[in-house]
Motif scaffolding. Structure first.
Motif, PDB file in Angstrom:
ATOM      1  N   VAL A  51       2.003 -20.829 -18.101  1.00  9.34           N
ATOM      2  CA  VAL A  51       0.643 -21.066 -18.583  1.00  9.34           C
ATOM      3  C   VAL A  51       0.716 -21.007 -20.107  1.00  9.34           C
ATOM      4  CG1 VAL A  51      -0.500 -20.175 -16.540  1.00  9.34           C
ATOM      5  CG2 VAL A  51       0.120 -18.599 -18.378  1.00  9.34           C
ATOM      6  N   PRO A  52      -0.316 -21.454 -20.826  1.00 11.64           N
ATOM      7  CA  PRO A  52      -0.292 -21.407 -22.296  1.00 11.64           C
ATOM      8  C   PRO A  52       0.025 -20.005 -22.812  1.00 11.64           C
ATOM      9  CG  PRO A  52      -2.133 -22.742 -21.566  1.00 11.64           C
ATOM     10  CD  PRO A  52      -1.548 -22.116 -20.326  1.00 11.64           C
ATOM     11  N   GLY A  53       0.956 -19.936 -23.776  1.00 11.35           N
ATOM     12  CA  GLY A  53       1.315 -18.658 -24.364  1.00 11.35           C
ATOM     13  C   GLY A  53       2.647 -18.117 -23.890  1.00 11.35           C
ATOM     14  N   GLU A  54       3.360 -18.873 -23.037  1.00 15.30           N
ATOM     15  CA  GLU A  54       4.664 -18.424 -22.563  1.00 15.30           C
ATOM     16  C   GLU A  54       5.608 -19.610 -22.398  1.00 15.30           C
ATOM     17  OE1 GLU A  54       4.249 -16.628 -18.735  1.00 15.30           O
ATOM     18  OE2 GLU A  54       3.276 -18.361 -17.837  1.00 15.30           O
ATOM     19  N   THR A  55       6.890 -19.328 -22.188  1.00 13.33           N
ATOM     20  CA  THR A  55       7.896 -20.390 -22.068  1.00 13.33           C
ATOM     21  C   THR A  55       8.719 -20.246 -20.783  1.00 13.33           C
ATOM     22  OG1 THR A  55       9.491 -19.078 -23.331  1.00 13.33           O
ATOM     23  CG2 THR A  55       8.104 -20.630 -24.576  1.00 13.33           C
ATOM     24  N   SER A  56       8.201 -19.583 -19.796  1.00 11.03           N
ATOM     25  CA  SER A  56       8.963 -19.315 -18.576  1.00 11.03           C
ATOM     26  C   SER A  56       9.221 -20.587 -17.764  1.00 11.03           C
ATOM     27  CB  SER A  56       8.237 -18.284 -17.717  1.00 11.03           C
ATOM     28  OG  SER A  56       6.948 -18.746 -17.359  1.00 11.03           O
ATOM     29  N   THR A  57      10.256 -20.515 -16.928  1.00  7.03           N
ATOM     30  CA  THR A  57      10.662 -21.629 -16.083  1.00  7.03           C
ATOM     31  C   THR A  57      10.658 -21.190 -14.615  1.00  7.03           C
ATOM     32  OG1 THR A  57      13.002 -21.019 -16.180  1.00  7.03           O
ATOM     33  CG2 THR A  57      12.165 -22.505 -17.908  1.00  7.03           C
TER      34      THR A  57
ATOM     35  N   TYR B 254      -2.609 -19.012 -10.271  1.00  5.09           N
ATOM     36  CA  TYR B 254      -1.886 -17.854  -9.746  1.00  5.09           C
ATOM     37  C   TYR B 254      -0.656 -17.470 -10.569  1.00  5.09           C
ATOM     38  CZ  TYR B 254      -4.910 -18.289  -5.696  1.00  5.09           C
ATOM     39  OH  TYR B 254      -6.012 -18.344  -4.881  1.00  5.09           O
ATOM     40  N   LYS B 255      -0.404 -18.154 -11.675  1.00  3.43           N
ATOM     41  CA  LYS B 255       0.696 -17.765 -12.556  1.00  3.43           C
ATOM     42  C   LYS B 255       0.194 -16.723 -13.544  1.00  3.43           C
ATOM     43  CE  LYS B 255       4.625 -17.771 -14.782  1.00  3.43           C
ATOM     44  NZ  LYS B 255       4.311 -16.558 -15.565  1.00  3.43           N
ATOM     45  N   ALA B 256       0.855 -15.558 -13.562  1.00  3.13           N
ATOM     46  CA  ALA B 256       0.452 -14.468 -14.461  1.00  3.13           C
ATOM     47  C   ALA B 256       1.126 -14.633 -15.828  1.00  3.13           C
ATOM     48  CB  ALA B 256       0.825 -13.122 -13.860  1.00  3.13           C
ATOM     49  N   LEU B 257       0.366 -14.506 -16.887  1.00  4.43           N
ATOM     50  CA  LEU B 257       0.890 -14.678 -18.240  1.00  4.43           C
ATOM     51  C   LEU B 257       2.019 -13.689 -18.519  1.00  4.43           C
ATOM     52  CD1 LEU B 257       0.693 -15.933 -21.094  1.00  4.43           C
ATOM     53  CD2 LEU B 257      -1.046 -14.191 -21.622  1.00  4.43           C
TER      54      LEU B 257
ATOM     55  N   TYR C 224       0.754 -13.840  -9.287  1.00  2.00           N
ATOM     56  CA  TYR C 224      -0.217 -12.856  -8.797  1.00  2.00           C
ATOM     57  C   TYR C 224      -0.033 -12.616  -7.295  1.00  2.00           C
ATOM     58  CZ  TYR C 224      -2.832 -13.173 -13.195  1.00  2.00           C
ATOM     59  OH  TYR C 224      -3.215 -13.111 -14.525  1.00  2.00           O
ATOM     60  N   TYR C 225      -0.300 -11.385  -6.874  1.00  2.00           N
ATOM     61  CA  TYR C 225      -0.178 -11.025  -5.465  1.00  2.00           C
ATOM     62  C   TYR C 225      -1.082 -11.878  -4.573  1.00  2.00           C
ATOM     63  CZ  TYR C 225       2.109  -6.644  -6.980  1.00  2.00           C
ATOM     64  OH  TYR C 225       2.948  -5.700  -7.520  1.00  2.00           O
ATOM     65  N   SER C 226      -2.193 -12.312  -5.118  1.00  2.00           N
ATOM     66  CA  SER C 226      -3.180 -13.074  -4.343  1.00  2.00           C
ATOM     67  C   SER C 226      -2.732 -14.508  -4.047  1.00  2.00           C
ATOM     68  CB  SER C 226      -4.512 -13.106  -5.092  1.00  2.00           C
ATOM     69  OG  SER C 226      -4.329 -13.620  -6.409  1.00  2.00           O
TER      70      SER C 226
END
Length: 252
Positions: free
Chosen positions: A22-28, A65-68, A73-75
């Motif tokens: 999501v905006p603010g991260e660079t994860s793959t 559902y992607k956590a920054l 997220y568990y949900s």
């Protein structure tokens, strides 16, 4: 034992380097996509073989559902699997890290014996340094696991004591219908060489058993009618031979 689901790795070169962010991260997908990868394994096994971690990661981001700067997220699991008609629910509402004697572990074993699968969030230890989702597909002397990030034996065939100590949360996945489907060997799925080998093995096994008195009497009657010479009663015959013997019997 339950059937083993489709196995995916989040770091697979086909999608591991693609974004899961999501905006603010660079994860793959490779660095943070363990949760959606578990979901993809379930969906590909139960509903749609075309679904991959790339599919489920995209769905997770699109539905929030992607956590920054974390994972998923568990949900996420219940609605993601529901989108494919698969029932899923979280067991308990709190974490159970370092509670190896909690009754939920035996309950999970019971569910697995009924044909369910379980997504587990692991805490620090054997499977992760932080948090990591894995898919548990059976539990006997070992905890049978598909780990999205590893092929190490200790992580695929987990020590039950370590697993109970390190697991944080469980999600129950209804795979009962899949695990109870008839998986008998179908002769049409075998090659000619495999059929021949199977026939020879069966004939060898049959040859070790004596002919029963009732069968011996029937064989004698068949011999008298010219249907068979009575030799090698455990041998197989072709369909053509069976047809000829049947016609002979009908003419008697």
């Amino acid at each position: 034992m339950n059937k083993k689901p489709v196995s995916y790795k989040q770091g697979d070169q086909r999608w591991g380097g693609k974004p899961y962010r999501v905006p603010g991260e660079t994860s793959t997908i490779g660095s943070a996509g363990c949760g959606p990868t578990c979901a993809a394994m379930v969906i590909a096994a139960l509903k749609d073989k075309r679904v991959t971690p790339e599919t489920t990661c995209a769905w997770s981001v699109a539905h929030g559902y992607k956590a920054l700067k974390q994972g998923t997220y568990y949900s996420y699991f219940k609605p993601q699997l529901a989108a494919y008609g698969i029932d899923c629910k979280q067991l308990l509402g709190s974490r159970i890290l370092n509670q190896p004697n909690h009754p939920i572990h035996k309950q999970v074993q019971g569910y697995l014996r009924q044909g369910y699968w379980v997504i587990a969030l692991m805490g620090p230890g054997t499977w992760t340094k932080g948090g990591h989702f894995v898919l548990v597909w059976d539990w006997d002397s070992k905890v049978r696991i598909l780990d999205p990030a590893s092929s190490a034996d200790k992580r695929l065939n987990g020590d039950p004591a370590a697993f109970r100590r390190e697991v944080r949360c469980y999600w129950l996945v209804d795979a009962r219908k899949y695990n109870k489907e008839d998986d008998d060997l179908k002769i049409q799925d075998l090659t000619d060489a495999e059929v021949l080998a199977l026939g020879k093995r069966l004939q060898a096994v049959m040859g070790k058993h004596p002919v029963s008195p009732a069968l011996a009497k029937e064989l004698q009657e068949a011999k008298e009618k010219g249907i068979t010479d009575g030799s090698n009663p455990g041998a197989f015959c072709t369909r053509a031979q069976a047809a000829v013997m049947t016609l002979r019997a009908m003419k008697q």
